[in-house]
Design a protein around this motif. Sequence first.
Motif, PDB file in Angstrom:
ATOM      1  N   GLY A   1     -58.719 -50.166 -97.504  1.00  0.00           N
ATOM      2  CA  GLY A   1     -58.766 -51.390 -98.296  1.00  0.00           C
ATOM      3  C   GLY A   1     -58.169 -52.564 -97.541  1.00  0.00           C
ATOM      4  O   GLY A   1     -58.035 -52.552 -96.322  1.00  0.00           O
ATOM      5  N   HIS A   2     -57.763 -53.570 -98.292  1.00  0.00           N
ATOM      6  CA  HIS A   2     -57.212 -54.793 -97.693  1.00  0.00           C
ATOM      7  C   HIS A   2     -55.867 -54.511 -97.020  1.00  0.00           C
ATOM      8  O   HIS A   2     -54.997 -53.865 -97.598  1.00  0.00           O
ATOM      9  CB  HIS A   2     -57.033 -55.871 -98.761  1.00  0.00           C
ATOM     10  N   LEU A   3     -55.704 -55.020 -95.806  1.00  0.00           N
ATOM     11  CA  LEU A   3     -54.435 -54.901 -95.095  1.00  0.00           C
ATOM     12  C   LEU A   3     -53.726 -56.250 -95.105  1.00  0.00           C
ATOM     13  O   LEU A   3     -54.354 -57.285 -94.871  1.00  0.00           O
ATOM     14  CB  LEU A   3     -54.654 -54.467 -93.642  1.00  0.00           C
ATOM     15  N   ASN A   4     -52.439 -56.247 -95.352  1.00  0.00           N
ATOM     16  CA  ASN A   4     -51.642 -57.458 -95.200  1.00  0.00           C
ATOM     17  C   ASN A   4     -51.471 -57.761 -93.719  1.00  0.00           C
ATOM     18  O   ASN A   4     -51.707 -56.906 -92.859  1.00  0.00           O
ATOM     19  CB  ASN A   4     -50.279 -57.281 -95.870  1.00  0.00           C
ATOM     20  N   ASP A   5     -51.032 -58.967 -93.404  1.00  0.00           N
ATOM     21  CA  ASP A   5     -50.923 -59.379 -92.002  1.00  0.00           C
ATOM     22  C   ASP A   5     -50.020 -58.466 -91.179  1.00  0.00           C
ATOM     23  O   ASP A   5     -50.226 -58.315 -89.979  1.00  0.00           O
ATOM     24  CB  ASP A   5     -50.431 -60.820 -91.899  1.00  0.00           C
ATOM     25  N   ASP A   6     -48.998 -57.860 -91.788  1.00  0.00           N
ATOM     26  CA  ASP A   6     -48.071 -57.003 -91.052  1.00  0.00           C
ATOM     27  C   ASP A   6     -48.466 -55.526 -91.068  1.00  0.00           C
ATOM     28  O   ASP A   6     -47.821 -54.710 -90.412  1.00  0.00           O
ATOM     29  CB  ASP A   6     -46.655 -57.131 -91.625  1.00  0.00           C
ATOM     30  N   ASP A   7     -49.497 -55.167 -91.822  1.00  0.00           N
ATOM     31  CA  ASP A   7     -49.913 -53.764 -91.928  1.00  0.00           C
ATOM     32  C   ASP A   7     -50.683 -53.323 -90.697  1.00  0.00           C
ATOM     33  O   ASP A   7     -51.450 -54.107 -90.113  1.00  0.00           O
ATOM     34  CB  ASP A   7     -50.795 -53.546 -93.154  1.00  0.00           C
ATOM     35  N   ILE A   8     -50.486 -52.078 -90.321  1.00  0.00           N
ATOM     36  CA  ILE A   8     -51.248 -51.471 -89.230  1.00  0.00           C
ATOM     37  C   ILE A   8     -51.807 -50.149 -89.740  1.00  0.00           C
ATOM     38  O   ILE A   8     -51.063 -49.297 -90.211  1.00  0.00           O
ATOM     39  CB  ILE A   8     -50.379 -51.220 -87.983  1.00  0.00           C
ATOM     40  N   LEU A   9     -53.121 -49.995 -89.652  1.00  0.00           N
ATOM     41  CA  LEU A   9     -53.759 -48.735 -90.004  1.00  0.00           C
ATOM     42  C   LEU A   9     -53.792 -47.865 -88.755  1.00  0.00           C
ATOM     43  O   LEU A   9     -54.281 -48.294 -87.707  1.00  0.00           O
ATOM     44  CB  LEU A   9     -55.181 -48.976 -90.513  1.00  0.00           C
ATOM     45  N   VAL A  10     -53.244 -46.661 -88.856  1.00  0.00           N
ATOM     46  CA  VAL A  10     -53.282 -45.707 -87.755  1.00  0.00           C
ATOM     47  C   VAL A  10     -53.878 -44.415 -88.291  1.00  0.00           C
ATOM     48  O   VAL A  10     -53.451 -43.911 -89.323  1.00  0.00           O
ATOM     49  CB  VAL A  10     -51.870 -45.427 -87.182  1.00  0.00           C
ATOM     50  N   ALA A  11     -54.887 -43.901 -87.603  1.00  0.00           N
ATOM     51  CA  ALA A  11     -55.506 -42.637 -87.993  1.00  0.00           C
ATOM     52  C   ALA A  11     -55.765 -41.830 -86.726  1.00  0.00           C
ATOM     53  O   ALA A  11     -55.824 -42.380 -85.629  1.00  0.00           O
ATOM     54  CB  ALA A  11     -56.801 -42.887 -88.747  1.00  0.00           C
ATOM     55  N   ALA A  12     -55.889 -40.532 -86.880  1.00  0.00           N
ATOM     56  CA  ALA A  12     -56.117 -39.649 -85.730  1.00  0.00           C
ATOM     57  C   ALA A  12     -57.136 -38.593 -86.090  1.00  0.00           C
ATOM     58  O   ALA A  12     -57.212 -38.145 -87.234  1.00  0.00           O
ATOM     59  CB  ALA A  12     -54.802 -38.998 -85.314  1.00  0.00           C
ATOM     60  N   SER A  13     -57.918 -38.198 -85.078  1.00  0.00           N
ATOM     61  CA  SER A  13     -58.933 -37.165 -85.291  1.00  0.00           C
ATOM     62  C   SER A  13     -59.115 -36.338 -84.029  1.00  0.00           C
ATOM     63  O   SER A  13     -59.142 -36.877 -82.927  1.00  0.00           O
ATOM     64  CB  SER A  13     -60.267 -37.798 -85.675  1.00  0.00           C
ATOM     65  N   ASN A  14     -59.266 -35.055 -84.233  1.00  0.00           N
ATOM     66  CA  ASN A  14     -59.648 -34.160 -83.136  1.00  0.00           C
ATOM     67  C   ASN A  14     -61.123 -33.782 -83.222  1.00  0.00           C
ATOM     68  O   ASN A  14     -61.590 -32.928 -82.482  1.00  0.00           O
ATOM     69  CB  ASN A  14     -58.788 -32.890 -83.153  1.00  0.00           C
ATOM     70  N   GLU A  15     -61.858 -34.413 -84.139  1.00  0.00           N
ATOM     71  CA  GLU A  15     -63.258 -34.069 -84.371  1.00  0.00           C
ATOM     72  C   GLU A  15     -64.227 -35.075 -83.757  1.00  0.00           C
ATOM     73  O   GLU A  15     -65.424 -34.804 -83.722  1.00  0.00           O
ATOM     74  CB  GLU A  15     -63.530 -33.982 -85.881  1.00  0.00           C
ATOM     75  N   THR A  16     -63.758 -36.214 -83.309  1.00  0.00           N
ATOM     76  CA  THR A  16     -64.671 -37.280 -82.893  1.00  0.00           C
ATOM     77  C   THR A  16     -64.888 -37.384 -81.394  1.00  0.00           C
ATOM     78  O   THR A  16     -65.796 -38.074 -80.952  1.00  0.00           O
ATOM     79  CB  THR A  16     -64.163 -38.642 -83.397  1.00  0.00           C
ATOM     80  N   SER A  17     -64.072 -36.719 -80.592  1.00  0.00           N
ATOM     81  CA  SER A  17     -64.180 -36.819 -79.135  1.00  0.00           C
ATOM     82  C   SER A  17     -63.890 -35.483 -78.483  1.00  0.00           C
ATOM     83  O   SER A  17     -62.962 -34.778 -78.887  1.00  0.00           O
ATOM     84  CB  SER A  17     -63.200 -37.871 -78.607  1.00  0.00           C
ATOM     85  N   LYS A  18     -64.669 -35.159 -77.460  1.00  0.00           N
ATOM     86  CA  LYS A  18     -64.433 -33.928 -76.703  1.00  0.00           C
ATOM     87  C   LYS A  18     -63.293 -34.095 -75.710  1.00  0.00           C
ATOM     88  O   LYS A  18     -62.763 -33.121 -75.204  1.00  0.00           O
ATOM     89  CB  LYS A  18     -65.700 -33.538 -75.938  1.00  0.00           C
ATOM     90  N   ALA A  19     -62.925 -35.348 -75.447  1.00  0.00           N
ATOM     91  CA  ALA A  19     -61.963 -35.631 -74.384  1.00  0.00           C
ATOM     92  C   ALA A  19     -60.506 -35.543 -74.812  1.00  0.00           C
ATOM     93  O   ALA A  19     -59.626 -35.486 -73.968  1.00  0.00           O
ATOM     94  CB  ALA A  19     -62.235 -37.017 -73.802  1.00  0.00           C
ATOM     95  N   GLY A  20     -60.233 -35.532 -76.109  1.00  0.00           N
ATOM     96  CA  GLY A  20     -58.848 -35.482 -76.575  1.00  0.00           C
ATOM     97  C   GLY A  20     -58.756 -35.922 -78.019  1.00  0.00           C
ATOM     98  O   GLY A  20     -59.757 -35.994 -78.730  1.00  0.00           O
ATOM     99  N   THR A  21     -57.564 -36.234 -78.454  1.00  0.00           N
ATOM    100  CA  THR A  21     -57.322 -36.723 -79.803  1.00  0.00           C
ATOM    101  C   THR A  21     -57.624 -38.215 -79.844  1.00  0.00           C
ATOM    102  O   THR A  21     -57.103 -38.976 -79.027  1.00  0.00           O
ATOM    103  CB  THR A  21     -55.852 -36.476 -80.204  1.00  0.00           C
ATOM    104  N   GLU A  22     -58.458 -38.627 -80.778  1.00  0.00           N
ATOM    105  CA  GLU A  22     -58.765 -40.049 -80.899  1.00  0.00           C
ATOM    106  C   GLU A  22     -57.795 -40.703 -81.876  1.00  0.00           C
ATOM    107  O   GLU A  22     -57.635 -40.251 -83.009  1.00  0.00           O
ATOM    108  CB  GLU A  22     -60.192 -40.291 -81.379  1.00  0.00           C
ATOM    109  N   LEU A  23     -57.139 -41.763 -81.419  1.00  0.00           N
ATOM    110  CA  LEU A  23     -56.289 -42.586 -82.279  1.00  0.00           C
ATOM    111  C   LEU A  23     -57.044 -43.866 -82.607  1.00  0.00           C
ATOM    112  O   LEU A  23     -57.622 -44.498 -81.718  1.00  0.00           O
ATOM    113  CB  LEU A  23     -54.982 -42.964 -81.585  1.00  0.00           C
ATOM    114  N   LEU A  24     -57.030 -44.226 -83.869  1.00  0.00           N
ATOM    115  CA  LEU A  24     -57.628 -45.465 -84.328  1.00  0.00           C
ATOM    116  C   LEU A  24     -56.496 -46.364 -84.802  1.00  0.00           C
ATOM    117  O   LEU A  24     -55.677 -45.950 -85.627  1.00  0.00           O
ATOM    118  CB  LEU A  24     -58.593 -45.176 -85.481  1.00  0.00           C
ATOM    119  N   ILE A  25     -56.433 -47.566 -84.257  1.00  0.00           N
ATOM    120  CA  ILE A  25     -55.429 -48.542 -84.680  1.00  0.00           C
ATOM    121  C   ILE A  25     -56.182 -49.796 -85.083  1.00  0.00           C
ATOM    122  O   ILE A  25     -56.992 -50.324 -84.323  1.00  0.00           O
ATOM    123  CB  ILE A  25     -54.415 -48.852 -83.556  1.00  0.00           C
TER     124      ILE A  25
END
Length: 198
Positions: free
Chosen positions: A84-108
């Motif tokens: 949803g909506h993020l405030n100016d100071d919010d940071i969304l961080v997510a991780a997946s081992n299913e999206t890349s063969k090369a390692g763990t993908e971090l989404l920021i």
Amino acid sequence: DWKASLLKELYLLTQKALENGMQCQMTWNERIEDYKSKAINILSQRNVDLDDSATFWQQLSPDYFARFSPTQIAWHTQCIVEAGHLNDDDILVAASNETSKAGTELLIYSKDRPALFAQIASVIDSRNCSIQDAKISLTSDGYVFDSMIVLGNDNKRIVGQLFGGAESCNNNDYDDYGKFHISWTGNGPNSGRLSNWL
């Protein structure tokens, strides 16, 4: 191994681009539409709001859809739409081992700010992890979108966290391990949440 798979993918994409010659721009546009269509199918299966997804996609450049796989596009979109909506100071961080063969993908994903990538890289390095690949995109509404492939200090994916248990050097009792996606957000204090440490 992950390096071989990346080199193979690069080789096959280069070979296809050379074979297509002047038709590459058409192939590029077709690829973008194909990836969008496949990502929409994945999002539909996951019951992610397609109108919100389309709104988010309008903020991205066409390059984004050619640089990521449909699985990654769907995962990125799902994470951001569900946050949803993020405030100016919010940071969304997510991780997946299913999206890349090369390692763990971090989404920021957050409002753009000076030196954000350098700060993230510093934190990852301080945890003895290494960034294998990073793709940084800016959205038209002023957000920064970082996707990083990260390996732990053993050059393997980050797969879990030791939660507890009774095993010690003096016995062969049990230990409790959590899966990465569960450990990422945790269910308790900051000390039990992997996202606070990476």
